[in-house]
Design a protein around this motif. Structure first.
Motif, PDB file in Angstrom:
ATOM      1  N   HIS A  46       0.828  -1.194   0.000  1.00 27.00           N
ATOM      2  CA  HIS A  46       0.000   0.000   0.000  1.00 27.00           C
ATOM      3  C   HIS A  46       0.872   1.257   0.000  1.00 27.00           C
ATOM      4  N   PRO A  47       0.381   2.345  -0.589  1.00 28.36           N
ATOM      5  CA  PRO A  47       1.126   3.612  -0.560  1.00 28.36           C
ATOM      6  C   PRO A  47       1.399   4.031   0.881  1.00 28.36           C
ATOM      7  N   THR A  48       2.648   4.362   1.175  1.00 27.69           N
ATOM      8  CA  THR A  48       3.052   4.671   2.546  1.00 27.69           C
ATOM      9  C   THR A  48       3.949   5.910   2.561  1.00 27.69           C
ATOM     10  N   PRO A  49       3.688   6.867   3.458  1.00 26.78           N
ATOM     11  CA  PRO A  49       4.560   8.040   3.548  1.00 26.78           C
ATOM     12  C   PRO A  49       5.988   7.617   3.912  1.00 26.78           C
ATOM     13  N   ARG A  50       6.968   8.179   3.215  1.00 24.98           N
ATOM     14  CA  ARG A  50       8.359   7.834   3.472  1.00 24.98           C
ATOM     15  C   ARG A  50       9.126   9.037   4.009  1.00 24.98           C
ATOM     16  N   ILE A  51       8.444   9.848   4.813  1.00 25.14           N
ATOM     17  CA  ILE A  51       9.087  11.037   5.382  1.00 25.14           C
ATOM     18  C   ILE A  51       9.154  10.929   6.902  1.00 25.14           C
ATOM     19  N   PHE A 160      12.866  -3.215   5.854  1.00 23.04           N
ATOM     20  CA  PHE A 160      11.722  -3.910   6.444  1.00 23.04           C
ATOM     21  C   PHE A 160      11.223  -3.125   7.654  1.00 23.04           C
ATOM     22  N   ASN A 161       9.972  -3.359   8.012  1.00 18.26           N
ATOM     23  CA  ASN A 161       9.349  -2.618   9.099  1.00 18.26           C
ATOM     24  C   ASN A 161      10.169  -2.757  10.386  1.00 18.26           C
ATOM     25  N   PHE A 202       9.072   4.735  15.795  1.00 18.97           N
ATOM     26  CA  PHE A 202       8.963   3.280  15.833  1.00 18.97           C
ATOM     27  C   PHE A 202       7.523   2.825  16.067  1.00 18.97           C
ATOM     28  N   VAL A 203       6.769   3.621  16.818  1.00 21.78           N
ATOM     29  CA  VAL A 203       5.366   3.303  17.106  1.00 21.78           C
ATOM     30  C   VAL A 203       4.580   3.082  15.817  1.00 21.78           C
ATOM     31  N   PHE A 204       4.875   3.876  14.792  1.00 22.53           N
ATOM     32  CA  PHE A 204       4.145   3.787  13.527  1.00 22.53           C
ATOM     33  C   PHE A 204       4.820   2.849  12.521  1.00 22.53           C
ATOM     34  N   PHE A 212       7.371   5.187   6.915  1.00 24.44           N
ATOM     35  CA  PHE A 212       8.732   4.758   6.609  1.00 24.44           C
ATOM     36  C   PHE A 212       9.736   5.860   6.935  1.00 24.44           C
ATOM     37  N   LEU A 213      10.969   5.456   7.237  1.00 21.23           N
ATOM     38  CA  LEU A 213      12.044   6.413   7.482  1.00 21.23           C
ATOM     39  C   LEU A 213      12.331   7.257   6.248  1.00 21.23           C
ATOM     40  N   GLY A 214      12.355   6.616   5.080  1.00 19.07           N
ATOM     41  CA  GLY A 214      12.785   7.290   3.874  1.00 19.07           C
ATOM     42  C   GLY A 214      14.283   7.523   3.901  1.00 19.07           C
TER      43      GLY A 214
END
Length: 352
Positions: A46-51, A160-161, A202-204, A212-214
């Motif tokens: 799924h589309p995930t924010p990477r910021i 990975f998560n 880390f919670v998210f 994501f960290l990006g």
């Protein structure tokens, strides 16, 4: 120490809050911030924010205003800006190359040398120490190269998560233990605040990968962790550089082995692939042996298996931080364990 706990709690709360804001508003910024689902290393559905690096950085800067005697932390965070911004701009525009990001991270390292006054003057290696002490220009150049390389290593393991952020928390815990033992409370303050900011992200990120960290976050964490790894032994002569090397063993080993593997296969070192150890654990162990059906949980299952490498390295590094021969022996053992695990997975869990 009580004020440090209060500052850390504030940084954690800010990081969590800003992460929540990013998720709640992604319908408006998603066209810029969402990670691509196309690519050899992309496995999310799924589309995930990477910021995710943004709430970490903002939480740290805001937290500094409420922290006492935070000169060292302020210097390091200011130095981290070029590395973070280069990665963050890549997250938004997808147009900043690896070379430009490495240059920015090298600039951050050079800025940190200037602001903090620290760089590698010893490596606890015969011959190299004399060179580093006799030629400051060489020492600063070597320091910048090491930090830029480590920041890139953290970007490589961010697949990975919870993997990169979890590894960072493990390494920082070990560094905090050493800083406490040598009574370096200024450095301990920086470490604890960074841990609090990462914990909020880390919670998210783990286990469901909502954020994501990006590249911005990965380069930020890589720079901060790398610079802490350098400052700790440089501020305390009793701390061996090999303690830092052992604590950061997994990212360091992964990037060195990756460069060798790609050269051996006649590929460019920056050429992406899915042959990292953590990638193989996902494709040949987790996907084939675990009965979990939720793809997010299968993704997240990789991280605890990789964290085990760093937990042992961090524990022994924080215990034997003064004893270079033991640390070098443990580093050799850790590398051997990494290689054994890598080739064992390839041989036993072959793909059809």
């Amino acid at each position: 120490m009580q004020s440090l706990y209060g500052s850390a709690l504030l940084v954690f709360a800010i990081s969590v809050s800003l992460g929540g804001v990013i998720l709640l508003t992604q319908r408006w910024h998603g066209v810029l911030s969402h990670d691509s689902q196309i690519g050899i290393q992309k496995i999310h559905a799924h589309p995930t924010p990477r910021i995710g690096g943004l709430p970490i950085m903002l939480a740290l800067f805001i937290g500094l205003f409420y922290s006492s005697n935070a000169t060292l932390a302020s210097q390091v965070l200011v130095a981290a800006l070029p590395a973070f911004l280069a990665g963050f701009i890549e997250d938004i525009t997808k147009r900043v190359g690896v070379r430009e990001r490495l240059v920015a991270t090298t600039l951050s390292a050079g800025l940190a040398c200037w602001l903090t006054g620290y760089w590698l003057t010893r490596a606890n290696v015969f011959g190299l120490d004399a060179l580093l002490q006799a030629w400051p220009v060489v020492a600063i150049g070597f320091t910048c190269f090491a930090v830029a390389g480590f920041a890139n290593a953290m970007n490589i393991v961010d697949g990975f998560n919870g993997l990169a952020s979890g590894l960072s928390l493990i390494c920082l815990t070990a560094f905090a233990a050493i800083a406490y033992q040598v009574s370096d409370y200024a450095l301990l303050q920086l470490i604890v605040l960074v841990m609090a900011a990462i914990a909020g992200f880390f919670v998210f990120n783990f286990p469901f990968g909502k954020l994501f960290l990006g590249d911005g976050g990965a380069y930020l964490l890589g720079f901060l962790l790398g610079w802490i790894a350098i400052m700790l032994p440089m501020r305390h002569s009793e701390v061996s550089v090999w303690a830092s090397l052992l604590i950061c063993f997994y990212p360091v080993t992964e990037v060195v082995f990756t460069i060798w593997r790609r050269r051996y296969r006649k590929h460019h070192p920056a050429h992406p692939d899915h042959l990292h150890l953590h990638s193989l654990i996902h494709s040949r162990v987790v996907k084939k042996r675990l009965t979990i059906t939720n793809p997010c949980l299968k993704n997240a299952a990789v991280s605890p298996l990789v964290w085990l490498f760093s937990v042992g390295a961090g524990l022994f590094g924080s215990i034997f931080y003064e004893v270079t021969p033991i640390l070098a022996l443990l580093m050799s053992f850790a590398i051997a364990l990494y290689l054994l695990s890598y080739f064992k997975i390839i041989r036993i869990f072959r793909t059809s």
